[in-house]
Design a protein around this motif. Sequence first.
Motif, PDB file in Angstrom:
ATOM      1  N   UNK A 155      -6.276 -16.453  -2.770  1.00  0.00           N
ATOM      2  CA  UNK A 155      -6.774 -15.260  -2.120  1.00  0.00           C
ATOM      3  C   UNK A 155      -8.174 -15.046  -2.506  1.00  0.00           C
ATOM      4  N   UNK A 156      -8.985 -14.180  -1.767  1.00  0.00           N
ATOM      5  CA  UNK A 156     -10.388 -13.591  -2.022  1.00  0.00           C
ATOM      6  C   UNK A 156     -10.389 -12.289  -1.863  1.00  0.00           C
ATOM      7  N   UNK A 157     -10.949 -11.530  -2.868  1.00  0.00           N
ATOM      8  CA  UNK A 157     -11.130 -10.178  -3.233  1.00  0.00           C
ATOM      9  C   UNK A 157     -12.575 -10.058  -3.346  1.00  0.00           C
ATOM     10  N   UNK A 158     -12.936  -9.347  -1.829  1.00  0.00           N
ATOM     11  CA  UNK A 158     -14.707  -9.419  -1.924  1.00  0.00           C
ATOM     12  C   UNK A 158     -14.742  -7.860  -1.374  1.00  0.00           C
ATOM     13  N   UNK A 159     -16.117  -7.661  -1.461  1.00  0.00           N
ATOM     14  CA  UNK A 159     -16.612  -6.300  -0.747  1.00  0.00           C
ATOM     15  C   UNK A 159     -16.972  -6.648   0.648  1.00  0.00           C
ATOM     16  N   UNK A 160     -16.975  -7.598   1.074  1.00  0.00           N
ATOM     17  CA  UNK A 160     -17.135  -8.173   2.411  1.00  0.00           C
ATOM     18  C   UNK A 160     -18.491  -8.226   3.239  1.00  0.00           C
TER      19      UNK A 160
ATOM     20  N   UNK B  64     -10.791  -7.194   1.691  1.00  0.00           N
ATOM     21  CA  UNK B  64     -12.040  -6.644   1.692  1.00  0.00           C
ATOM     22  C   UNK B  64     -11.786  -5.019   1.627  1.00  0.00           C
ATOM     23  N   UNK B  65     -12.823  -4.545   0.529  1.00  0.00           N
ATOM     24  CA  UNK B  65     -12.711  -3.166   0.158  1.00  0.00           C
ATOM     25  C   UNK B  65     -13.400  -2.429   1.073  1.00  0.00           C
ATOM     26  N   UNK B  66     -12.969  -1.266   1.603  1.00  0.00           N
ATOM     27  CA  UNK B  66     -13.778  -0.293   2.276  1.00  0.00           C
ATOM     28  C   UNK B  66     -12.968   1.140   1.708  1.00  0.00           C
ATOM     29  N   UNK B  67     -13.874   2.022   1.453  1.00  0.00           N
ATOM     30  CA  UNK B  67     -13.154   3.326   0.975  1.00  0.00           C
ATOM     31  C   UNK B  67     -13.689   4.427   1.828  1.00  0.00           C
ATOM     32  N   UNK B  68     -13.687   4.472   3.122  1.00  0.00           N
ATOM     33  CA  UNK B  68     -13.971   5.374   4.238  1.00  0.00           C
ATOM     34  C   UNK B  68     -14.558   4.728   5.500  1.00  0.00           C
ATOM     35  N   UNK B  69     -14.998   5.617   6.298  1.00  0.00           N
ATOM     36  CA  UNK B  69     -15.734   5.177   7.616  1.00  0.00           C
ATOM     37  C   UNK B  69     -17.164   5.410   7.641  1.00  0.00           C
TER      38      UNK B  69
ATOM     39  N   UNK C 127      -8.262   0.282   0.221  1.00  0.00           N
ATOM     40  CA  UNK C 127      -8.859   1.528   0.361  1.00  0.00           C
ATOM     41  C   UNK C 127      -8.445   2.204  -0.971  1.00  0.00           C
ATOM     42  N   UNK C 128      -9.167   2.662  -1.896  1.00  0.00           N
ATOM     43  CA  UNK C 128      -8.870   3.415  -3.059  1.00  0.00           C
ATOM     44  C   UNK C 128      -9.068   5.010  -2.603  1.00  0.00           C
TER      45      UNK C 128
ATOM     46  N   UNK D  73      -4.237  -2.255   2.155  1.00  0.00           N
ATOM     47  CA  UNK D  73      -3.787  -1.886   0.913  1.00  0.00           C
ATOM     48  C   UNK D  73      -4.157  -0.737   0.530  1.00  0.00           C
ATOM     49  N   UNK D  74      -3.406   0.403  -0.036  1.00  0.00           N
ATOM     50  CA  UNK D  74      -3.955   1.738  -0.327  1.00  0.00           C
ATOM     51  C   UNK D  74      -4.002   1.636  -1.943  1.00  0.00           C
TER      52      UNK D  74
END
Length: 403
Positions: free
Chosen positions: A105-110, A130-135, A170-171, A196-197
């Motif tokens: 797997x790859x864990x990235x900010x995208x 891919x990490x996203x913490x909101x819209x 999403x954190x 993933x929360x």
Amino acid sequence: MFRLTQYMRELVAPTRIRPRSLPVKPVVIWNLTRRCNLKCRHCYTTSADVHFPGELSHAQALGVLDDLSAFEVPALILSGGEPLSRFDFFDLAERARALRFRHLSLSTNGTNLAGNIDRIADLAFDYVGISLDGIGQMNDWFRGVEGAFADALAGVRACKQRGVKVGLRFTLTQDNAHMLPEMLDLCDSEGVDKFYLSHLVYAGRGDKHRGEDAAHRHTRVAMDQLIDRAWVAVAEDQPLDIVTGNNDADAVYFLHWAERNFSAARVDHLRTHLAAWGGNSSGLGVANIDPQGKVHPDTYWSDYTVGNVKDTPFSRLWTGDDPMLATLRTRPRPLKGRCGACAFKSICGGNTRIRALQVSGDPWAEDPACYLGAAEIGLEADTSRLTVTPFKGKSHDPAYQFF
């Protein structure tokens, strides 16, 4: 990691229980570099867009890959910082693919995915998170760079266009908890495979910003929203897979939901499955290698080092006689406070030990992020903890009481 959708399916279509066999080969999360083009408020590695001395050389990193492959770890997650920022990322990823890890797997900010999607797709990662913490602006504020949301979303779309399995991470904090429904809608509209929360862990800049951790009430509301969405996915055979991480009390919360909505036989089956999973797996089913080669019980426990792969292969460090690893693998763990008295230790496993350590100085103290009330963990009234009112969402509707 708590696989909510998977266990929701167990309530509808039960499968055979497979107890965890020992010794466990861990999922390895390897932080390839601390270098990153973003400035996230909750970054557990305190990364930045600068060169950090002491990181593994190319030859050392190749040696780690060979050792992990020979050790037969079940999964390897390449993370950062931003892993694509490492000078030899694609060389290492190509070597990892050639070694045929069972799950890569790859864990990235995208933000750099779209421009590299051909090479990413050719590597055939089993999963890209891919990490996203909101819209929109909420994500950009969290991540410290204007335009980060648009760039990451372009990465999501590029993955979908090339048939790469992709998920959003999403954190949850007090600032963005209200955006969880929009994040789930985004998953639906973009055809995202997994959501993933992540509960906030008090490590790196996440420790500095622990005051932004979602209040217990917000956490419960979020879990009700996720449970509702997971039920819809299972009932309507939708593809979105929902998981949570860094708060193993989620499994107990879900078990109580099942008790309100399913037959005793189905609940007993679920409880047995959850006990076989066993909750928190730091030092047992999960391991971390940091950019300088230090091995830790998990990605957040940077203050405790088992050893360094520059000197000793990971396989030898993980199977050695390290006292902290030995204690983390003990069941039940020597927990104290509410965690020690909890009736669900076999399911939760004591939750996230690094939060207890950061708050109390004792890794075996109670986890302050456990959002369950006294009665929910088998204790008498506990006036020192927050009194909560269950969220009145669809999951509490009598119409949802099946079987």
